[in-house]
Write an enzyme that holds these catalytic residues in place. Structure first.
Site, PDB file in Angstrom:
ATOM      1  N   ASP A 192      45.063  46.840  44.000  1.00  0.00           N
ATOM      2  CA  ASP A 192      45.220  48.286  43.821  1.00  0.00           C
ATOM      3  C   ASP A 192      43.855  48.976  43.867  1.00  0.00           C
ATOM      4  O   ASP A 192      43.700  50.048  44.456  1.00  0.00           O
ATOM      5  CB  ASP A 192      45.920  48.554  42.485  1.00  0.00           C
ATOM      6  CG  ASP A 192      47.176  47.709  42.332  1.00  0.00           C
ATOM      7  OD1 ASP A 192      48.106  47.902  43.133  1.00  0.00           O
ATOM      8  OD2 ASP A 192      47.213  46.823  41.464  1.00  0.00           O
ATOM      9  N   HIS A 210      50.369  46.857  36.974  1.00  0.00           N
ATOM     10  CA  HIS A 210      50.380  46.727  38.430  1.00  0.00           C
ATOM     11  C   HIS A 210      51.766  47.132  38.929  1.00  0.00           C
ATOM     12  O   HIS A 210      52.588  46.310  39.278  1.00  0.00           O
ATOM     13  CB  HIS A 210      50.061  45.286  38.824  1.00  0.00           C
ATOM     14  CG  HIS A 210      50.357  44.995  40.263  1.00  0.00           C
ATOM     15  ND1 HIS A 210      49.611  45.532  41.281  1.00  0.00           N
ATOM     16  CD2 HIS A 210      51.314  44.257  40.852  1.00  0.00           C
ATOM     17  CE1 HIS A 210      50.119  45.118  42.433  1.00  0.00           C
ATOM     18  NE2 HIS A 210      51.141  44.349  42.215  1.00  0.00           N
TER      19      HIS A 210
HETATM   20  N1  LIG Z   1      49.372  41.457  41.253  1.00  0.00           N
HETATM   21  C1  LIG Z   1      49.355  41.747  42.553  1.00  0.00           C
HETATM   22  O1  LIG Z   1      48.557  42.565  42.990  1.00  0.00           O
HETATM   23  C2  LIG Z   1      50.307  41.107  43.525  1.00  0.00           C
HETATM   24  C3  LIG Z   1      50.220  41.424  44.887  1.00  0.00           C
HETATM   25  C4  LIG Z   1      51.087  40.831  45.788  1.00  0.00           C
HETATM   26  C5  LIG Z   1      52.046  39.941  45.325  1.00  0.00           C
HETATM   27  N2  LIG Z   1      52.145  39.657  43.999  1.00  0.00           N
HETATM   28  C6  LIG Z   1      53.124  38.685  43.478  1.00  0.00           C
HETATM   29  O2  LIG Z   1      52.672  37.377  43.799  1.00  0.00           O
HETATM   30  C7  LIG Z   1      53.782  36.492  43.803  1.00  0.00           C
HETATM   31  C8  LIG Z   1      53.739  35.569  45.007  1.00  0.00           C
HETATM   32  O3  LIG Z   1      53.887  36.307  46.198  1.00  0.00           O
HETATM   33  P1  LIG Z   1      54.135  35.562  47.589  1.00  0.00           P
HETATM   34  O4  LIG Z   1      54.237  36.636  48.605  1.00  0.00           O
HETATM   35  O5  LIG Z   1      53.172  34.466  47.790  1.00  0.00           O
HETATM   36  O6  LIG Z   1      55.589  34.956  47.319  1.00  0.00           O
HETATM   37  P2  LIG Z   1      56.302  33.733  48.041  1.00  0.00           P
HETATM   38  O7  LIG Z   1      57.729  33.836  47.676  1.00  0.00           O
HETATM   39  O8  LIG Z   1      55.907  33.610  49.461  1.00  0.00           O
HETATM   40  O9  LIG Z   1      55.689  32.461  47.288  1.00  0.00           O
HETATM   41  C9  LIG Z   1      55.897  32.220  45.940  1.00  0.00           C
HETATM   42  C10 LIG Z   1      55.873  30.713  45.725  1.00  0.00           C
HETATM   43  O10 LIG Z   1      55.926  30.487  44.327  1.00  0.00           O
HETATM   44  C11 LIG Z   1      56.732  29.348  44.113  1.00  0.00           C
HETATM   45  N3  LIG Z   1      57.180  29.272  42.734  1.00  0.00           N
HETATM   46  C12 LIG Z   1      58.229  29.892  42.144  1.00  0.00           C
HETATM   47  N4  LIG Z   1      58.331  29.514  40.863  1.00  0.00           N
HETATM   48  C13 LIG Z   1      57.326  28.654  40.629  1.00  0.00           C
HETATM   49  C14 LIG Z   1      56.917  27.914  39.496  1.00  0.00           C
HETATM   50  N5  LIG Z   1      57.591  27.987  38.352  1.00  0.00           N
HETATM   51  N6  LIG Z   1      55.844  27.114  39.604  1.00  0.00           N
HETATM   52  C15 LIG Z   1      55.165  27.026  40.752  1.00  0.00           C
HETATM   53  N7  LIG Z   1      55.518  27.684  41.873  1.00  0.00           N
HETATM   54  C16 LIG Z   1      56.576  28.493  41.811  1.00  0.00           C
HETATM   55  C17 LIG Z   1      57.848  29.509  45.134  1.00  0.00           C
HETATM   56  O11 LIG Z   1      58.532  28.280  45.355  1.00  0.00           O
HETATM   57  C18 LIG Z   1      57.067  29.985  46.352  1.00  0.00           C
HETATM   58  O12 LIG Z   1      56.611  28.894  47.142  1.00  0.00           O
HETATM   59  C19 LIG Z   1      55.011  37.386  43.708  1.00  0.00           C
HETATM   60  O13 LIG Z   1      55.436  37.406  42.362  1.00  0.00           O
HETATM   61  C20 LIG Z   1      54.495  38.748  44.098  1.00  0.00           C
HETATM   62  O14 LIG Z   1      55.273  39.774  43.534  1.00  0.00           O
HETATM   63  C21 LIG Z   1      51.285  40.225  43.100  1.00  0.00           C
HETATM   64  C1  LIG Z   2      55.041  46.492  35.552  1.00  0.00           C
HETATM   65  O1  LIG Z   2      54.599  46.089  36.812  1.00  0.00           O
HETATM   66  C2  LIG Z   2      55.244  44.939  37.352  1.00  0.00           C
HETATM   67  C3  LIG Z   2      54.541  44.549  38.635  1.00  0.00           C
HETATM   68  O2  LIG Z   2      54.794  45.430  39.668  1.00  0.00           O
HETATM   69  C4  LIG Z   2      56.695  45.239  37.561  1.00  0.00           C
HETATM   70  O3  LIG Z   2      57.358  44.078  38.057  1.00  0.00           O
HETATM   71  C5  LIG Z   2      57.295  45.649  36.227  1.00  0.00           C
HETATM   72  O4  LIG Z   2      58.641  45.996  36.410  1.00  0.00           O
HETATM   73  C6  LIG Z   2      56.534  46.810  35.613  1.00  0.00           C
HETATM   74  N1  LIG Z   2      57.044  47.039  34.285  1.00  0.00           N
HETATM   75  C7  LIG Z   2      57.942  47.962  34.000  1.00  0.00           C
HETATM   76  C8  LIG Z   2      58.439  47.976  32.572  1.00  0.00           C
HETATM   77  O5  LIG Z   2      58.338  48.771  34.818  1.00  0.00           O
END
Ligand SMILES: NC(=O)c1ccc[n+]([C@@H]2O[C@H](COP(=O)([O-])OP(=O)(O)OC[C@H]3O[C@@H](n4cnc5c(N)ncnc54)[C@H](O)[C@@H]3O)[C@@H](O)[C@H]2O)c1
Ligand SMILES: *[C@@H]1O[C@H](CO)[C@@H](O)[C@H](O)[C@H]1NC(C)=O
Ligand SMILES: *[C@@H]1O[C@H](CO)[C@@H](O)[C@H](O)[C@H]1NC(C)=O
Ligand SMILES: *[C@@H]1O[C@H](CO)[C@@H](O)[C@H](O)[C@H]1NC(C)=O
Ligand SMILES: CC(=O)N[C@H]1CO[C@H](CO)[C@@H](O)[C@@H]1O
Length: 350
Positions: free
Chosen positions: A176, A204
């Site tokens: 972000d 986030h």
């Molecule tokens: N904070 C941020 O800025 C941000 C940005 C983008 C994505 N994300 C989050 O990151 C995560 C991953 O995204 P992605 O696009 O790589 O998803 P993806 O679905 O391609 O990959 C996720 C992987 O996690 C694995 N997984 C699920 N449960 C698990 C566990 N208990 N232990 C180990 N591995 C497990 C799945 O099998 C899969 O291979 C998602 O939750 C997404 O929302 C966060």
């Molecule tokens: C806070 O952000 C996360 C990540 O995008 C989202 O999944 C979650 O729903 C948000 N929390 C609430 C209470 O909206």
């Protein structure tokens, strides 16, 4: 003098060439973010060009065949710093002796799934992983949570690993932060590194508050306030904020997949800054433990703040003036996190 310097350089080189490898865990290692992330880590972008690495890759059992393919590709990159790759579906293997843990895997939202059930599933995952950190990792491990809901997952992991300092847990809002920086840079027509000190406050999610009241733009060698450089207050208080808040959804709509390349880049930025410190003259945003903050954010949350990092310790940048506009937005995103935490804690103690 020159000979002395080059002799010293040689000593330093030799010492670092023999550095012990560090153990770095990536969870969700068969997923799409990991696919962009692992190469950068393994080639030295995060922990340094002289730091050998043992990569531990954790995913769930059904993904192990996919993970094997990722392991083969990492081997085929022939990267000198990569000393070993360990794929696993077992936490006792995955969390052993870790120096750094990047927790990307989480339960994704499935069609028709209630928000509460999704949170419950993630609390279970991050409780297990927190307990595994407590039991198997080094006490100095640095933990970065990426899997959503990242802030609350991070809080749960930290609460489940009481002997690891809360300060060593953080969650990702750097994506972000980078988005905000780029939006301002494009608007003003400067490279992104000419925009400094943007802040992401809070969760986030679409309630996050990207704040440029203290941001500085360098243009033609002069530093000016972002508000003056942009010279369009209604854009900065309107479309700019909603563009950053909604960027994840916009990428999904266009790509039919969520952000992965940019998320991986942000993870690298975040962990590299923890390892080596933030550059002089700027702060970054990350989700950290809120207790004791000076901005009136409720205690006991993982909330994104402006921080500076030195010697692997972060400090919130204190004393920024907060106007009513900012206050309202910071409180709204905090309220969301309080509610999510309280629900998550009922699952944690159940
Ligand atoms: N904070 C941020 O800025 C941000 C940005 C983008 C994505 N994300 C989050 O990151 C995560 C991953 O995204 P992605 O696009 O790589 O998803 P993806 O679905 O391609 O990959 C996720 C992987 O996690 C694995 N997984 C699920 N449960 C698990 C566990 N208990 N232990 C180990 N591995 C497990 C799945 O099998 C899969 O291979 C998602 O939750 C997404 O929302 C966060
Ligand atoms: C806070 O952000 C996360 C990540 O995008 C989202 O999944 C979650 O729903 C948000 N929390 C609430 C209470 O909206
Ligand atoms: C960014 O903030 C830090 C900390 O307050 C300050 O030292 C630095 O000068 C600021 N950067 C710019 C470009 O103003
Ligand atoms: C850096 O932190 C370590 C561990 O907390 C400490 O031992 C060391 O003295 C610190 N070094 C500096 C220069 O502050
Ligand atoms: C990044 C960070 O805040 N690291 C902290 C981890 O915990 C140690 C104590 O074990 C602190 O010294 C670090 O500052």
């Amino acid at each position: 003098m020159l000979t002395l310097l080059s002799a010293m350089y040689l000593v330093v080189r030799t010492a670092s060439a023999q550095a012990e490898p560090i153990r770095v865990l990536v969870t969700g290692a068969a997923g799409q973010i990991a696919y962009s992330l692992l190469y950068s880590i393994a080639k030295g972008d995060v922990f340094g060009k002289d730091q050998p690495i043992i990569l531990v890759l954790l995913d769930i059992t059904p993904m192990l065949p996919v993970l094997d393919g990722v392991v083969m590709e990492l081997q085929d990159c022939a990267l000198p710093l990569l000393r070993e790759v360990i794929p696993t579906d077992k936490v006792e293997v995955g969390f052993k002796d870790l120096d750094a843990a990047i927790l990307v895997g989480s339960m994704p939202r499935k069609e028709g799934m209630e928000r509460k059930d999704l949170l419950k599933a993630n609390v279970a995952i991050f409780k297990t992983q927190g307990e595994a950190l407590e039991k198997y990792a080094k006490k100095t491990v640095k933990v970065l949570v990426v899997g959503n809901p990242a802030n609350t997952n991070c809080l749960i992991a930290s609460k489940s690993a009481p002997s690891i300092p809360k300060e060593n847990f953080s969650c990702l809002t750097r994506l972000d932060h980078n988005r905000a920086r780029s939006q301002v840079a494009m608007r003003v027509g400067v490279p992104s590194d000419s925009v400094k000190n943007v802040t992401i406050w809070g969760n986030h999610s679409s309630t996050q508050y990207p704040d440029v009241h203290h941001a500085i733009v360098t243009r033609n060698g002069k530093e000016i306030a972002a508000f003056d450089a942009v010279n369009d207050e209604s854009w900065l208080k309107g479309d700019f904020i909603s563009t950053v808040q909604q960027r994840g959804a916009a990428v999904i709509k266009a790509r039919k997949l969520s952000s992965a390349m940019s998320a991986a880049k942000a993870i690298c930025d975040h962990m590299r800054d923890i390892w080596f410190g933030t550059p002089d003259g700027e702060w970054v945003s990350m989700g950290i433990y809120s207790s004791g903050n000076s901005y009136g954010v409720p205690d006991d949350l993982m909330y994104s703040f402006p921080v500076k990092i030195k010697n692997k310790s972060w400090k919130v940048v204190d004393g920024l003036s907060i106007n009513d506009f900012s206050r309202g937005k910071m409180d709204a995103t905090a309220a969301e996190l309080v509610e999510e935490r309280d629900t998550a804690l009922t699952f944690l103690s159940a």
